[in-house]
Enzyme design. Structure first.
Site, PDB file in Angstrom:
ATOM      1  CG  ASN A  10       8.522   1.150  -8.822  1.00 27.64           C
ATOM      2  OD1 ASN A  10       9.034   1.941  -8.040  1.00 27.64           O
ATOM      3  ND2 ASN A  10       7.981   0.016  -8.434  1.00 27.64           N
ATOM      4  NE  ARG A  89       6.035   2.000  -5.213  1.00 27.22           N
ATOM      5  CZ  ARG A  89       6.959   1.480  -4.433  1.00 27.22           C
ATOM      6  NH1 ARG A  89       8.168   1.262  -4.888  1.00 27.22           N
ATOM      7  NH2 ARG A  89       6.682   1.174  -3.184  1.00 27.22           N
ATOM      8  CG  HIS A 178       4.191  -2.130  -0.054  1.00 28.65           C
ATOM      9  ND1 HIS A 178       4.632  -2.532   1.183  1.00 28.65           N
ATOM     10  CD2 HIS A 178       5.293  -1.920  -0.806  1.00 28.65           C
ATOM     11  CE1 HIS A 178       5.958  -2.560   1.190  1.00 28.65           C
ATOM     12  NE2 HIS A 178       6.380  -2.193  -0.008  1.00 28.65           N
ATOM     13  NE  ARG A 239      12.550   0.428   4.283  1.00 27.06           N
ATOM     14  CZ  ARG A 239      11.709   0.216   3.279  1.00 27.06           C
ATOM     15  NH1 ARG A 239      10.592  -0.464   3.474  1.00 27.06           N
ATOM     16  NH2 ARG A 239      11.978   0.673   2.077  1.00 27.06           N
ATOM     17  CD  GLU A 383       3.713  -2.957  -6.329  1.00 25.74           C
ATOM     18  OE1 GLU A 383       3.743  -2.045  -5.478  1.00 25.74           O
ATOM     19  OE2 GLU A 383       4.673  -3.734  -6.535  1.00 25.74           O
TER      20      GLU A 383
END
Length: 395
Positions: A10, A89, A178, A239, A383
């Site tokens: 990832n 990923r 996600h 963000r 994940e």
């Protein structure tokens, strides 16, 4: 019996998470993180068969150096020989890929085409793919896309109210991120609730330095908070999430900002960091809140308020909500944030059980609401397991 071990990579803009996962049962043989890329203190830490290790990668080291260190210094030969695939990923695939894909030249080109939609992530992912191809030329490589799970959204959910030729000609629409996390925890929630996935409606809140909320109806994403890029949606670490788009014109036309400066501000200097003027780390925000720090208090309150508004809005596409799911680093560990969010949702009848909420942290899962209250629960995401499973299925 054939090995089912998959190396999962990832790649972020300044870090690389890695793991070796048994794709059948999720057992983790190796896990680790390389971070602070391109800085003087680039480093790597890992856990192999329960034993921890760490090392310096050298000033300026990045993805290639980290992967070389993993291959040459961490992975034991007996583990390397059992690998059957490398799973990656990949953040953004636009509308090009609606499922995980075996990587070939066309898939690499597709990821490159979408790089402008995830400029911090797709280029880093491509570096990881090419480095892994060089390190493991005999192994199949698989791309698992964050956007794929959200390709079931109806047009009413993914369309922006802008001229439609921008969608037809340039693909400008909501995509969401996600996806592997929302997919995993929504399926786990159905299992915990004793319901078929096809008959389960949940709102999943993946909360980390980046965060998103998804309405999952019958196992399929029907709406999500991130948009064309990972900037839209809830308040995140650095963000901004949703803002009035005219702020951008005001900053440029009246305050003298360049577009690059605005882009950097909204992505790297806003969110919890911008509100608190102290940190983007939620743990630091909570400490400041407990100490009465004005900026940290504002950041935490805005974060919870905006998150609760998103959760409430997703009752619209679901019609019936079987559970709210908290996951990700913040969602799995911050009892304070979970409590505040559910307090905002009191109109729906949510009541937090303080003891259950305190118990569902640090890897523990469980329902955090009182008996008789609508259900909210914590489910740790995985994940890496999703990526490993998809990789095995494709080979």
């Amino acid at each position: 019996m054939m090995s089912k071990l998959v190396l999962v990579l990832n790649c972020g803009s300044s870090s690389l998470k890695f793991a070796v996962i048994d794709a059948l049962n999720g057992d983790e043989k190796l896990s680790g993180l390389a971070e602070c890329f391109n800085l003087v203190d680039a480093r790597i830490k890992w856990k192999l068969d329960g034993v921890k290790g760490e090392a310096e990668l050298g000033a300026g080291a990045a993805h290639r150096e980290a992967l070389s260190y993993i291959v040459d210094k961490i992975l034991p030969t007996e583990l390397t020989e059992q690998l059957v695939a490398v799973g990656h990923r990949c953040v953004h695939a636009g509308e090009k890929y609606t499922k995980s894909m075996l990587i070939n030249d066309d898939v690499i080109a597709g990821i490159e085409e979408c790089a402008s939609l995830a400029p911090l992530h797709n280029p880093a992912g491509l570096i990881g793919i090419r480095s892994a191809q060089a390190a493991f030329p005999a192994l199949p490589q698989v791309a698992v896309f964050d956007t794929a799970f959200h390709q079931t959204m109806p047009k009413v959910a993914y369309s922006y109210a802008i001229p439609q030729k921008l969608y037809r000609e340039h693909g400008i629409r909501r995509y969401g991120m996600h996806g592997t996390s929302h997919l995993f925890v929504s399926a786990e929630a159905a299992d915990r609730l004793g319901k078929a996935k096809e008959d389960t409606n949940v709102i999943t809140c993946h909360l980390g330095n980046g965060g998103s909320v998804t309405a999952v109806k019958g196992g399929k994403s029907v709406d999500t908070s991130m948009g064309l890029t990972p900037l839209e949606g809830i308040v995140m670490g650095t963000r901004s999430g949703d803002i009035d788009p005219a702020i951008i014109f005001h900053l440029v036309d009246n305050l003298g900002y360049t577009l690059d400066e605005v882009n950097s501000m909204l992505n790297k200097q806003s969110g919890l960091l911008g509100l608190s003027e102290v940190t983007n780390d939620c743990r630091g925000i909570e400490e400041g809140y407990q100490d009465g720090h004005e900026g940290a208090t504002l950041a935490l309150e805005v974060f919870c308020y905006r998150l609760a508004k998103y959760v409430a809005s997703y009752t619209v596409p679901l019609k019936r909500v079987d559970a709210i799911i908290f996951t990700g680093g913040i969602g799995e560990n911050s009892m304070l944030i979970r409590e505040k969010v559910l307090e905002h949702l009191a109109i729906f009848g949510y009541e937090v059980d303080a003891d259950k909420n305190a118990a569902a942290r640090f890897g523990n899962e469980g329902v955090i609401t009182k008996d008789g209250s609508p259900v909210a629960m914590v489910i740790p995401t995985n994940e890496e397991y999703v990526i490993a499973s998809d990789s095995l299925a494709l080979i």
